[in-house]
Design an enzyme around this catalytic site. Structure first.
Site, PDB file in Angstrom:
ATOM      1  N   CYS A   3     -43.531 112.022 102.617  1.00 38.00           N
ATOM      2  CA  CYS A   3     -44.571 112.965 101.348  1.00 38.00           C
ATOM      3  C   CYS A   3     -44.272 112.401 100.433  1.00 38.00           C
ATOM      4  O   CYS A   3     -43.413 111.778  99.638  1.00 38.00           O
ATOM      5  CB  CYS A   3     -43.685 114.304 100.811  1.00 38.00           C
ATOM      6  SG  CYS A   3     -44.013 115.364  99.820  1.00 38.00           S
ATOM      7  N   CYS A   6     -42.369 113.924  97.357  1.00 34.04           N
ATOM      8  CA  CYS A   6     -41.533 113.453  97.519  1.00 34.04           C
ATOM      9  C   CYS A   6     -40.840 112.484  97.336  1.00 34.04           C
ATOM     10  O   CYS A   6     -39.362 112.436  96.366  1.00 34.04           O
ATOM     11  CB  CYS A   6     -40.669 114.198  99.001  1.00 34.04           C
ATOM     12  SG  CYS A   6     -40.710 115.967  99.656  1.00 34.04           S
ATOM     13  N   HIS A  99     -48.212 121.339  93.540  1.00 35.92           N
ATOM     14  CA  HIS A  99     -48.283 120.214  92.485  1.00 35.92           C
ATOM     15  C   HIS A  99     -49.483 121.449  91.465  1.00 35.92           C
ATOM     16  O   HIS A  99     -50.398 122.092  91.956  1.00 35.92           O
ATOM     17  CB  HIS A  99     -48.421 119.356  92.775  1.00 35.92           C
ATOM     18  CG  HIS A  99     -49.657 118.826  93.063  1.00 35.92           C
ATOM     19  ND1 HIS A  99     -49.424 118.633  95.140  1.00 35.92           N
ATOM     20  CD2 HIS A  99     -51.192 119.098  92.712  1.00 35.92           C
ATOM     21  CE1 HIS A  99     -51.211 118.797  95.202  1.00 35.92           C
ATOM     22  NE2 HIS A  99     -51.765 118.753  94.026  1.00 35.92           N
ATOM     23  N   HIS A 101     -51.232 120.994  87.927  1.00 34.69           N
ATOM     24  CA  HIS A 101     -52.223 120.466  87.748  1.00 34.69           C
ATOM     25  C   HIS A 101     -52.142 121.197  86.569  1.00 34.69           C
ATOM     26  O   HIS A 101     -52.735 122.079  86.073  1.00 34.69           O
ATOM     27  CB  HIS A 101     -53.478 121.040  88.284  1.00 34.69           C
ATOM     28  CG  HIS A 101     -54.212 119.834  89.456  1.00 34.69           C
ATOM     29  ND1 HIS A 101     -54.547 118.713  89.564  1.00 34.69           N
ATOM     30  CD2 HIS A 101     -53.979 120.266  90.618  1.00 34.69           C
ATOM     31  CE1 HIS A 101     -54.551 117.439  90.967  1.00 34.69           C
ATOM     32  NE2 HIS A 101     -54.304 119.452  91.833  1.00 34.69           N
TER      33      HIS A 101
HETATM   34  P1  DGP Z   1     -55.180 117.897  94.845  1.00 32.85           P
HETATM   35  O1  DGP Z   1     -56.370 118.651  95.195  1.00 32.85           O
HETATM   36  O2  DGP Z   1     -54.685 119.605  94.201  1.00 32.85           O
HETATM   37  O3  DGP Z   1     -53.862 117.965  96.432  1.00 32.85           O
HETATM   38  O4  DGP Z   1     -54.711 116.953  94.558  1.00 32.85           O
HETATM   39  C1  DGP Z   1     -53.866 115.520  94.626  1.00 32.85           C
HETATM   40  C2  DGP Z   1     -53.823 115.083  93.706  1.00 32.85           C
HETATM   41  O5  DGP Z   1     -52.830 114.610  93.743  1.00 32.85           O
HETATM   42  C3  DGP Z   1     -55.029 113.780  92.705  1.00 32.85           C
HETATM   43  O6  DGP Z   1     -55.412 114.306  92.198  1.00 32.85           O
HETATM   44  C4  DGP Z   1     -54.134 112.733  92.932  1.00 32.85           C
HETATM   45  C5  DGP Z   1     -52.957 113.027  92.697  1.00 32.85           C
HETATM   46  N1  DGP Z   1     -52.323 111.955  93.161  1.00 32.85           N
HETATM   47  C6  DGP Z   1     -52.796 111.745  94.528  1.00 32.85           C
HETATM   48  N2  DGP Z   1     -51.419 110.649  95.400  1.00 32.85           N
HETATM   49  C7  DGP Z   1     -50.795 110.124  94.226  1.00 32.85           C
HETATM   50  C8  DGP Z   1     -49.781 109.204  93.623  1.00 32.85           C
HETATM   51  O7  DGP Z   1     -49.077 108.456  94.402  1.00 32.85           O
HETATM   52  N3  DGP Z   1     -49.179 109.146  92.451  1.00 32.85           N
HETATM   53  C9  DGP Z   1     -49.648 110.154  91.509  1.00 32.85           C
HETATM   54  N4  DGP Z   1     -49.458 109.891  90.541  1.00 32.85           N
HETATM   55  N5  DGP Z   1     -50.559 110.944  91.537  1.00 32.85           N
HETATM   56  C10 DGP Z   1     -50.884 111.096  93.103  1.00 32.85           C
END
Ligand code: DGP
Length: 113
Positions: A3, A6, A99, A101
């Site tokens: 994950c 994680c 998560h 936002h």
């Molecule tokens: P959701 O669609 O709610 O599952 O949003 C997932 C968010 O996670 C998306 O806005 C991009 C962010 N994200 C995905 N992978 C990474 C990562 O490796 N690092 C960071 N900082 N954000 C990430």
């Protein structure tokens, strides 16, 4: 566990962290949709909002209290901001570790797309 959030929480892959303690971690979204776009997560792996149980009430509350504090630090408390949990395919959930936002710093339209 494979994950990505994680691994960010554990410090195994880099992220621009803005807050962390023993229970939660907050870091800047890699693909920001607004000047402020922070993700606030529990260290505990919970896949979706559908998986919440009564015992998670405190941690879900703490995610929101952290959002309130980060919004203040980002200068958004009076301007306004949005807090969002995406859950499941039609909401576009892409990472299956819950998560919150925190999005702000520009005028946000409603309803969301
Ligand atoms: P959701 O669609 O709610 O599952 O949003 C997932 C968010 O996670 C998306 O806005 C991009 C962010 N994200 C995905 N992978 C990474 C990562 O490796 N690092 C960071 N900082 N954000 C990430």
């Amino acid at each position: 566990m494979d994950c990505i959030f994680c691994k960010i929480a554990a410090g195994q892959i880099p992220a621009k962290k803005v807050f962390e303690d023993g229970e939660i971690v907050a870091f800047r979204d890699i693909n920001p949709v607004a000047p402020t776009h922070v993700l606030i997560i529990p260290r505990e792996h919970i896949e979706t909002i559908n998986d919440l149980e009564p015992g998670h009430a405190a941690i879900v509350g703490r995610l929101h209290l952290a959002a309130r504090e980060l919004a203040r630090q980002e200068g958004l408390a009076e301007r306004g901001y949005r807090l969002v949990f995406n859950c499941g395919p039609e909401a576009g959930q892409a990472v299956f570790h819950i998560h919150l936002h925190l999005i702000g710093g520009r005028k946000l339209s409603w309803p969301p797309g």
